[in-house]
Design an enzyme around this catalytic site. Structure first.
Site, PDB file in Angstrom:
ATOM      1  N   MET A  54       0.761  -1.238  -0.020  1.00  0.00           N
ATOM      2  CA  MET A  54       0.096  -0.055   0.054  1.00  0.00           C
ATOM      3  C   MET A  54       0.993   1.273   0.051  1.00  0.00           C
ATOM      4  SD  MET A  54      -2.782  -1.221  -0.144  1.00  0.00           S
ATOM      5  CE  MET A  54      -3.156  -2.936  -0.039  1.00  0.00           C
ATOM      6  N   CYS A  55       2.114   1.165  -0.145  1.00  0.00           N
ATOM      7  CA  CYS A  55       2.993   2.172  -0.182  1.00  0.00           C
ATOM      8  C   CYS A  55       3.156   2.867  -1.458  1.00  0.00           C
ATOM      9  CB  CYS A  55       4.528   1.960   0.146  1.00  0.00           C
ATOM     10  SG  CYS A  55       4.637   1.743   2.137  1.00  0.00           S
ATOM     11  N   HIS A  56       2.732   4.181  -1.462  1.00  0.00           N
ATOM     12  CA  HIS A  56       3.148   5.006  -2.616  1.00  0.00           C
ATOM     13  C   HIS A  56       4.453   5.064  -3.251  1.00  0.00           C
ATOM     14  CE1 HIS A  56      -0.681   6.593  -0.954  1.00  0.00           C
ATOM     15  NE2 HIS A  56      -1.001   6.786  -2.116  1.00  0.00           N
TER      16      HIS A  56
ATOM     17  N   MET B 159       8.239   4.332   6.076  1.00  0.00           N
ATOM     18  CA  MET B 159       8.109   3.174   5.581  1.00  0.00           C
ATOM     19  C   MET B 159       9.509   3.086   4.821  1.00  0.00           C
ATOM     20  SD  MET B 159       5.839   1.391   7.065  1.00  0.00           S
ATOM     21  CE  MET B 159       6.432  -0.041   6.280  1.00  0.00           C
ATOM     22  N   GLU B 160       9.810   4.095   4.141  1.00  0.00           N
ATOM     23  CA  GLU B 160      11.173   4.013   3.370  1.00  0.00           C
ATOM     24  C   GLU B 160      12.291   3.940   4.309  1.00  0.00           C
ATOM     25  OE1 GLU B 160       7.957   5.064   0.600  1.00  0.00           O
ATOM     26  OE2 GLU B 160       8.260   5.711   2.723  1.00  0.00           O
TER      27      GLU B 160
ATOM     28  N   ASP C 202      23.539 -11.322   5.812  1.00  0.00           N
ATOM     29  CA  ASP C 202      23.923 -12.146   4.657  1.00  0.00           C
ATOM     30  C   ASP C 202      25.491 -12.173   4.302  1.00  0.00           C
ATOM     31  OD1 ASP C 202      23.320 -13.684   2.160  1.00  0.00           O
ATOM     32  OD2 ASP C 202      24.261 -11.669   1.111  1.00  0.00           O
TER      33      ASP C 202
END
Length: 163
Positions: A79-81, A116-117, A131
């Protein structure tokens, strides 16, 4: 942990998921800072600091991974733009013992925030550290990924309270 606005805006009138329409929102300068930690053995942290991990410079690669992840957050989070980011900075600090702290600051001028970014940048950088070091240590722990602050937008500024 009460929210200022408890309406679930990511659902339409049928109760189905939607990406929120931000067309009518004003463009404002927006920033977000997030942080996370990777707990590891002292020897693993020493090897990262000395740049003696076989796969290469762990922090350089993790920094690039964090920046790339911030730019591609809308590909990961449904749902992120997609946003035109104006800045992404990923930084590392360690406690000299067993913890690497990753901080990401993300900026844009737009209609929706970059929380969110910033969180995605931290997460991707932490996973990249894992990793690149997993041959040395498989029991590292990525923990405490959290939003520290955000500015701009209708909901105003936010600063995480000290715990």
């Amino acid at each position: 942990m009460a929210q200022a606005d408890e309406r679930l805006t990511h659902f339409n009138e049928q109760g189905r998921a939607r990406m929120v329409d931000v067309s009518d929102k004003a463009d404002t300068v927006r920033t977000a800072i997030a942080e996370g930690r990777v707990k590891m053995a002292p020897e693993t942290l020493r090897r990262i600091r000395e740049r003696s991990v076989a796969k290469g410079d762990v922090l350089a690669v993790a920094q690039i991974a964090g920046i790339q992840a911030a730019k591609r957050t809308s590909d990961w989070i449904p749902m992120c733009h997609p946003l035109p980011l104006t800045g992404v900075d990923v930084r590392f600090e360690d406690n000299g013992e067993d913890t690497l702290t990753i901080t990401a600051e993300v900026k844009t001028t737009g209609k929706t925030g970059v929380e969110m970014e910033a969180l995605t940048a931290v997460s991707a950088a932490a996973l990249t550290v894992y990793d690149m070091c997993k041959a040395l240590q498989k029991d590292m722990v990525v923990e405490s990924v959290a939003l520290l602050s955000k500015t701009g937008g209708k909901s105003g500024d936010y600063v995480r309270s000290a715990e």
